[in-house]
Design an enzyme around this catalytic site. Structure first.
Site, PDB file in Angstrom:
ATOM      1  N   GLU A  68      -8.669  -6.248  13.480  1.00 14.77           N
ATOM      2  CA  GLU A  68      -9.564  -6.613  12.384  1.00 14.77           C
ATOM      3  C   GLU A  68      -9.576  -8.132  12.271  1.00 14.77           C
ATOM      4  O   GLU A  68      -8.613  -8.800  12.645  1.00 14.77           O
ATOM      5  CB  GLU A  68      -9.091  -5.993  11.070  1.00 14.77           C
ATOM      6  CG  GLU A  68      -9.235  -4.488  11.033  1.00 14.77           C
ATOM      7  CD  GLU A  68      -8.783  -3.893   9.711  1.00 14.77           C
ATOM      8  OE1 GLU A  68      -8.208  -4.640   8.890  1.00 14.77           O
ATOM      9  OE2 GLU A  68      -8.992  -2.693   9.507  1.00 14.77           O
ATOM     10  N   SER A 114     -12.103  -5.821   8.918  1.00 14.21           N
ATOM     11  CA  SER A 114     -11.440  -5.229   7.763  1.00 14.21           C
ATOM     12  C   SER A 114     -12.488  -4.653   6.825  1.00 14.21           C
ATOM     13  O   SER A 114     -13.621  -5.131   6.761  1.00 14.21           O
ATOM     14  CB  SER A 114     -10.627  -6.304   7.033  1.00 14.21           C
ATOM     15  OG  SER A 114     -10.250  -5.861   5.747  1.00 14.21           O
ATOM     16  N   CYS A 161      -5.363  -1.903  -1.157  1.00 16.44           N
ATOM     17  CA  CYS A 161      -6.337  -2.924  -1.553  1.00 16.44           C
ATOM     18  C   CYS A 161      -7.446  -2.325  -2.415  1.00 16.44           C
ATOM     19  O   CYS A 161      -7.968  -1.248  -2.124  1.00 16.44           O
ATOM     20  CB  CYS A 161      -6.921  -3.587  -0.320  1.00 16.44           C
ATOM     21  SG  CYS A 161      -5.677  -4.428   0.696  1.00 16.44           S
ATOM     22  N   CYS A 190      -2.006   3.202   3.248  1.00 18.66           N
ATOM     23  CA  CYS A 190      -2.736   2.098   3.879  1.00 18.66           C
ATOM     24  C   CYS A 190      -3.730   2.605   4.910  1.00 18.66           C
ATOM     25  O   CYS A 190      -3.753   3.780   5.267  1.00 18.66           O
ATOM     26  CB  CYS A 190      -1.774   1.086   4.494  1.00 18.66           C
ATOM     27  SG  CYS A 190      -0.783   1.746   5.820  1.00 18.66           S
ATOM     28  N   ASP A 191      -4.540   1.665   5.421  1.00 17.91           N
ATOM     29  CA  ASP A 191      -5.759   2.001   6.157  1.00 17.91           C
ATOM     30  C   ASP A 191      -5.599   3.065   7.235  1.00 17.91           C
ATOM     31  O   ASP A 191      -6.363   4.029   7.281  1.00 17.91           O
ATOM     32  CB  ASP A 191      -6.322   0.736   6.809  1.00 17.91           C
ATOM     33  CG  ASP A 191      -6.803  -0.269   5.784  1.00 17.91           C
ATOM     34  OD1 ASP A 191      -6.628  -0.026   4.580  1.00 17.91           O
ATOM     35  OD2 ASP A 191      -7.359  -1.301   6.186  1.00 17.91           O
ATOM     36  N   LYS A 192      -4.668   2.907   8.154  1.00 17.80           N
ATOM     37  CA  LYS A 192      -4.588   3.817   9.302  1.00 17.80           C
ATOM     38  C   LYS A 192      -3.798   5.075   8.996  1.00 17.80           C
ATOM     39  O   LYS A 192      -3.937   6.084   9.698  1.00 17.80           O
ATOM     40  CB  LYS A 192      -3.962   3.102  10.513  1.00 17.80           C
ATOM     41  CG  LYS A 192      -4.611   1.784  10.852  1.00 17.80           C
ATOM     42  CD  LYS A 192      -6.120   1.883  10.962  1.00 17.80           C
ATOM     43  CE  LYS A 192      -6.776   0.522  10.995  1.00 17.80           C
ATOM     44  NZ  LYS A 192      -6.577  -0.323   9.824  1.00 17.80           N
ATOM     45  N   ASP A 234      -1.902  -4.143   7.725  1.00 15.37           N
ATOM     46  CA  ASP A 234      -2.978  -4.929   8.340  1.00 15.37           C
ATOM     47  C   ASP A 234      -3.043  -6.330   7.732  1.00 15.37           C
ATOM     48  O   ASP A 234      -3.241  -7.319   8.442  1.00 15.37           O
ATOM     49  CB  ASP A 234      -4.322  -4.226   8.138  1.00 15.37           C
ATOM     50  CG  ASP A 234      -4.420  -2.923   8.902  1.00 15.37           C
ATOM     51  OD1 ASP A 234      -3.487  -2.617   9.670  1.00 15.37           O
ATOM     52  OD2 ASP A 234      -5.414  -2.210   8.731  1.00 15.37           O
ATOM     53  N   CYS A 290       0.822  -1.210   0.000  1.00 17.08           N
ATOM     54  CA  CYS A 290       0.000   0.000   0.000  1.00 17.08           C
ATOM     55  C   CYS A 290       0.857   1.262   0.000  1.00 17.08           C
ATOM     56  O   CYS A 290       0.437   2.305  -0.513  1.00 17.08           O
ATOM     57  CB  CYS A 290      -0.908   0.023   1.235  1.00 17.08           C
ATOM     58  SG  CYS A 290      -1.835  -1.497   1.517  1.00 17.08           S
TER      59      CYS A 290
END
Length: 579
Positions: free
Chosen positions: A452, A478, A201, A129-131, A88, A56
């Site tokens: 997650e 997730s 993703c 990425c996510d965070k 993650d 990511c």
């Protein structure tokens, strides 16, 4: 040394550059190759989350270089610095996943600290990425200096047997393998083809949900949320962001001007119209908290109830971010919402223009299979709902996009203290249709860190149980998870919430007419004095009785990052913030 007229936009950095007493400071800057012109220009921090921890973020470095070029060409001086991210997907299903949500706070804290200490005038963050996305936006809100968010870009889909595949496919293939529906060779072929290069993703998972939120809030340049990482448009838009940050400095437009209540309502509206991640219910309230805006789970639910589901996006639907990009990206969805009176058009954005002005020239692609018309939506209501009840007095979150659960579901509780127990049960084929799986002590404090559970949810879907059991947890999921899954149950088990006293065999009901999550019967009826009162009263008394005999579990995390997090973190309903 003569006093010079301060350059427009040099708000704070003059503290480190002007006057005789700052000669040592300037000397340090000259050691990095800065000239008089560079030192006299506005200073812009460029926070980079580039690393080799996760795909990511592994493709972010070229984007950061273009941001710096844009800042230089607009007569600003960029200062690149790094911050952490974790993967993650790589830590999923392990103890390491406890560090994921914690990393959001570290990212926000580190960006804030550098910009505060170095007195930067403006900020551009690049995250993948996510965070790292919400962490960056939280820092912007805290600092309240002119800021722009840049998404590192989505990954391209992989391909196998003529079909697009991505990381969600791999997790679900594990469940299929456990049922002997696919063999070793098939699983390996999916594994090696699902992620073909850098980028986050590909579905409407958490990263793409948060990038879309960046546009809806007005923190990102229009159209940038859907650009793939490897697309040259991402290079061009990142360079343009370098120009735009100097414009914000000149016009004195700060995050507090952008991050209004109406902007957050726009962000929620977009998410529920696109079937976005349940993590929205953590990250948006957290960003709102930093901006001084009150955003509750009930707000999210109420907006979802009046917003149609328009986008057919994975994990519940059929398309990935690349497909949305091909038909015009997030602006297409926002324009349809605006024209239907569901969007606030007067919110200011990082372009210096309003949302309505930004969307004025967006070309609607017409009928397509990715984004549906407001008058012919996939669903009349949005993709996220929140539930309350005696099992979740503070609320919980359910993603309904792409699913047909029916109005009610009830079944016997199967209680697991953490997620590993469920994976063991799944491997033994010991989870059955009609079960209500309870996974507790996975909340912000109890986990700690709200792991997650994509390994669990992927296996459930892979075994064909995605909508035949309900999974309920004080942890989270997730963005790639889908199925009958309720997360963020509060209060969490670690602080004695009702989820802590559920026992195997208790009957749990999910009521989507009243949007309630309740214990409606107990497997072992005992210790209840009010046997002549209503069933509701009896249940209340039994919950109170059990809670009075509940004892907290002592956490093994006493020090370090997780130890500090346990002491500081707030409930999931408040965004699991630490300040």
């Amino acid at each position: 040394m003569k006093t010079k007229k301060r350059v427009a936009g040099k708000w704070r950095s003059w503290e480190t550059t002007e006057g005789v007493i700052r000669a040592p400071h300037r000397s340090m800057m000259r050691a990095m190759g800065l000239t008089d012109k560079d030192i006299e220009a506005p200073f812009v921090g460029v926070a980079s989350t580039h690393n080799e921890v996760t795909p990511c973020n592994s493709g972010i470095s070229p984007i950061v270089n273009e941001v710096k070029k844009g800042i230089f060409s607009a007569n600003g001086t960029p200062f690149e610095f790094g911050t952490i991210t974790v993967s993650d997907a790589i830590s999923m299903g392990t103890e390491g996943m406890k560090g994921s949500l914690v990393s959001r706070e570290i990212i926000a804290d580190s960006i804030e600290t550098v910009c505060f200490a170095e007195r930067y005038d403006g900020l551009v963050t690049v995250a993948g990425c996510d965070k790292s996305l919400p962490g960056s936006m939280m820092a912007m809100a805290r600092l309240n200096i002119p800021s722009i968010f840049i998404y590192g870009g989505s990954i391209l889909p992989g391909s196998w047997k003529g079909n697009d595949i991505q990381i969600q496919t791999v997790y679900e293939a594990v469940g299929q393998y456990q049922l002997n529906q696919i063999d070793d060779e098939e699983l390996r072929n999916i594994e090696i083809r699902a992620c073909p290069g850098p980028g986050a993703c590909g579905g409407m998972f958490t990263a793409n949900t948060m990038s879309s939120i960046g546009e809806a809030l007005g923190l990102s340049l229009p159209g940038s949320a859907s650009e793939p990482n490897v697309d040259q448009r991402k290079i061009a838009s990142s360079r343009e962001a370098g120009h735009a940050i100097l414009n914000l400095l000149k016009k004195n437009i700060r995050p507090s001007d952008i991050l209004t209540k109406e902007a957050f309502e726009n962000a929620v509206t977009l998410v529920v119209a696109m079937g976005g991640s349940t993590n929205t219910a953590l990250h948006l309230p957290a960003i709102a908290h930093e901006a001084g805006v009150d955003l509750t789970l009930k707000d999210i639910h109420n907006i979802s109830m009046r917003t149609p589901l328009l986008a057919d996006m994975k994990p519940g639907g059929n398309h990935v971010m690349l497909d949305l990009d091909k038909i015009g990206g997030v602006p297409v969805v926002m324009k349809r919402l605006l024209e239907s009176g569901l969007f606030h058009g007067d919110c200011i954005t990082v372009t210096g223009n309003t949302m309505e002005e930004n969307l004025k020239n967006v070309v609607d692609p017409g009928e397509n299979k990715v984004v549906y018309p407001v008058k012919k939506p996939l669903s009349k209501t949005g993709g996220l709902v929140t539930l309350f009840g005696n099992l979740a007095p503070d609320g919980c979150v359910l993603k309904v996009a792409g699913h047909q659960f029916g109005s009610k579901f009830s079944g016997p509780a199967r209680v697991f203290e953490q997620e590993e127990g469920v994976m063991e049960a799944l491997q033994k084929r010991d989870v059955h249709e009609g079960d209500v799986i309870i996974i507790r002590y996975e909340g912000p404090k109890g986990g700690p860190g709200m792991r997650e559970m994509l390994s669990v949810t992927g296996a459930l879907v892979g075994q064909g149980l995605g909508e035949k059991v309900f999974l309920i947890t004080d942890g989270r999921f997730s963005g790639a998870s889908h199925g009958a899954m309720i997360g963020h149950v509060g209060p969490e088990a670690a602080i004695g919430g009702p989820i802590a006293i559920v026992q195997d065999g208790d009957t749990i009901e999910i009521n989507l007419e009243k949007f309630e999550l309740n214990i409606i019967d107990f497997f072992e009826w005992k210790n209840t004095e009010s046997t002549n009162s209503s069933n509701h009263k009896i249940i209340e008394n039994e919950i109170v009785f059990r809670q009075s005999h509940w004892k907290p579990i002592d956490s093994k995390y006493k020090s370090g990052t997780l130890g500090k997090y346990i002491k500081l973190v707030q409930p999931a309903s408040k965004g699991a913030v630490t300040g």
